[in-house]
Write an enzyme that holds these catalytic residues in place. Structure first.
Site, short mmCIF file in Angstrom:
data_model
loop_
_atom_site.label_atom_id
_atom_site.label_comp_id
_atom_site.label_asym_id
_atom_site.label_seq_id
_atom_site.Cartn_x
_atom_site.Cartn_y
_atom_site.Cartn_z
N GLU A 1 -13.01 -2.54 4.99
CA GLU A 1 -12.48 -1.44 5.90
C GLU A 1 -13.42 -0.20 5.65
O GLU A 1 -13.45 0.20 4.65
CB GLU A 1 -11.03 -1.34 5.58
CG GLU A 1 -10.52 -0.20 6.21
CD GLU A 1 -9.21 0.00 5.58
OE1 GLU A 1 -8.82 0.04 4.35
OE2 GLU A 1 -8.43 0.57 6.31
N ASP B 1 -8.94 0.48 10.70
CA ASP B 1 -8.15 1.28 10.74
C ASP B 1 -8.25 2.29 11.49
O ASP B 1 -9.21 3.04 11.36
CB ASP B 1 -7.97 1.89 9.21
CG ASP B 1 -6.69 2.76 8.84
OD1 ASP B 1 -6.32 2.68 7.54
OD2 ASP B 1 -6.39 3.57 9.73
N GLN C 1 -4.68 -1.39 11.28
CA GLN C 1 -3.67 -0.36 10.61
C GLN C 1 -3.72 0.78 11.51
O GLN C 1 -4.64 1.29 12.21
CB GLN C 1 -4.02 0.11 9.17
CG GLN C 1 -4.05 -1.22 8.56
CD GLN C 1 -4.52 -0.85 6.99
OE1 GLN C 1 -5.65 -0.19 6.82
NE2 GLN C 1 -4.06 -1.47 5.93
N GLU D 1 0.45 1.88 8.21
CA GLU D 1 0.04 2.54 6.75
C GLU D 1 -0.02 4.11 6.89
O GLU D 1 -1.08 4.65 6.98
CB GLU D 1 -1.60 2.04 6.59
CG GLU D 1 -1.95 2.24 5.05
CD GLU D 1 -3.28 1.70 4.73
OE1 GLU D 1 -4.15 1.85 5.89
OE2 GLU D 1 -3.34 1.33 3.60
O1 LIG Z 1 -7.21 3.35 2.58
C1 LIG Z 1 -6.84 2.76 3.41
O2 LIG Z 1 -6.67 3.02 4.55
C2 LIG Z 1 -6.57 1.34 3.03
O3 LIG Z 1 -6.09 0.51 3.97
C3 LIG Z 1 -7.09 0.64 1.62
O4 LIG Z 1 -6.78 -0.44 1.72
C4 LIG Z 1 -6.56 1.49 0.42
O5 LIG Z 1 -7.37 2.59 0.27
MG LIG Z 2 -6.28 1.12 5.79
#
Ligand SMILES: O=C(O)C(=O)[C@H](O)CO
Ligand SMILES: [Mg+2]
Length: 260
Positions: A141, A176, A202, A238
């Protein structure tokens, strides 16, 4: 609409960690994710997830000494043994909890450091081999430098190049949306281009990392696009609630999202 997973490291923090599984289920989530389960016996985590009837869809491999600022071990010189021990621990939890994907954090190093790149590659190959034996995916990520200064994997292009170079079917991208917007923008088109290598998504609003729908992006349109692109994985919520977690969940009906 995509299946939403509650990130128990950020949501329901009004409760002790092991109580958050039931709270997530009561709020309509069928999946959960979290950063690190290692402070709790794996049997306790399993019992809470089973009692709540939720799937654990993702967690992270051990990051090293988080309190001392470590954010992953793979790129750090002289830490190969610690990395392998962490991988073994993560695999123990993942097998016991029937979790299909693990996020392997990289650590802090310059992305131009040739030694760090080699260590990262070696770590990913080892993790891919071991996780692959159990049918588990290893996710990488990209993280933005505002939230994680000095993090090695700070580019989606670099992540895609690494995944292509390794050419391992179980090494995939953890996309993300929050980090993507801060690092590069161009969310909708990059979701389309990167979809073949995406293993998990995410979401959080930008810039406050709060509830979807409370930031600068049209999160409803992004979630519809994810659906239209045929993504059938999970979208991890998240984000840091602006207030009480339950009050903040009104974003779901507001974006016409039914928890699944
Ligand atoms: O920070 C993020 O977006 C995450 O998903 C990592 O797993 C943790 O820092
Ligand atoms: Mg993340």
């Amino acid at each position: 609409m995509p299946r939403l997973a509650a990130n128990l490291s950020m949501l329901f923090t009004e409760l002790p960690f092991l109580d958050r599984f039931a709270a997530a289920a009561a709020a309509g989530f069928t999946g959960v994710e979290f950063l690190f389960p290692y402070d709790h016996p794996v049997e306790a985590v399993k019992a809470c997830a089973e009692a709540a009837g939720v799937d654990i869809v993702l967690f992270n491999m051990p990051p090293g000494n988080w309190g001392e600022g470590e954010r992953g071990l793979a790129v750090l010189p002289g830490r190969a043994a610690d990395f392998r021990e962490g991988l073994s621990r993560a695999m123990h939890y993942a097998r016991h909890l029937d979790v299909p994907r693990l996020h392997m954090m990289a650590g802090l190093a310059s992305s131009n450091d040739a030694g760090a790149r080699q260590r990262y590659r070696d770590g990913l190959l080892a993790a891919s081999d071991i996780a692959g034996e159990a049918g588990i995916d290893v996710l990488i990520e990209p993280l933005n430098g505002r939230d994680m200064p000095g993090y090695f994997l700070d580019s989606f292009e670099m992540a895609a190049d690494i995944i292509a170079d390794l050419d391992r079917p179980n090494v995939r991208l953890q996309y993300d949306i929050y980090h993507r917007q801060i690092l590069h923008g161009d969310v909708l088109r990059s979701l389309e281009v990167l979809m073949p290598i995406i293993g998990h998504i995410q979401i959080a609003a930008v810039p406050d990392r709060s509830e979807p729908g409370t930031g600068e992006l049209d999160d409803a349109r992004i979630l519809r696009a994810i659906d239209q692109l045929g993504y059938r994985g999970w979208v991890g919520c998240e984000y840091r609630p602006l207030g009480d977690t339950m009050d903040g969940l009104s974003w779901r009906p507001a974006l016409q999202i039914a928890p699944r």
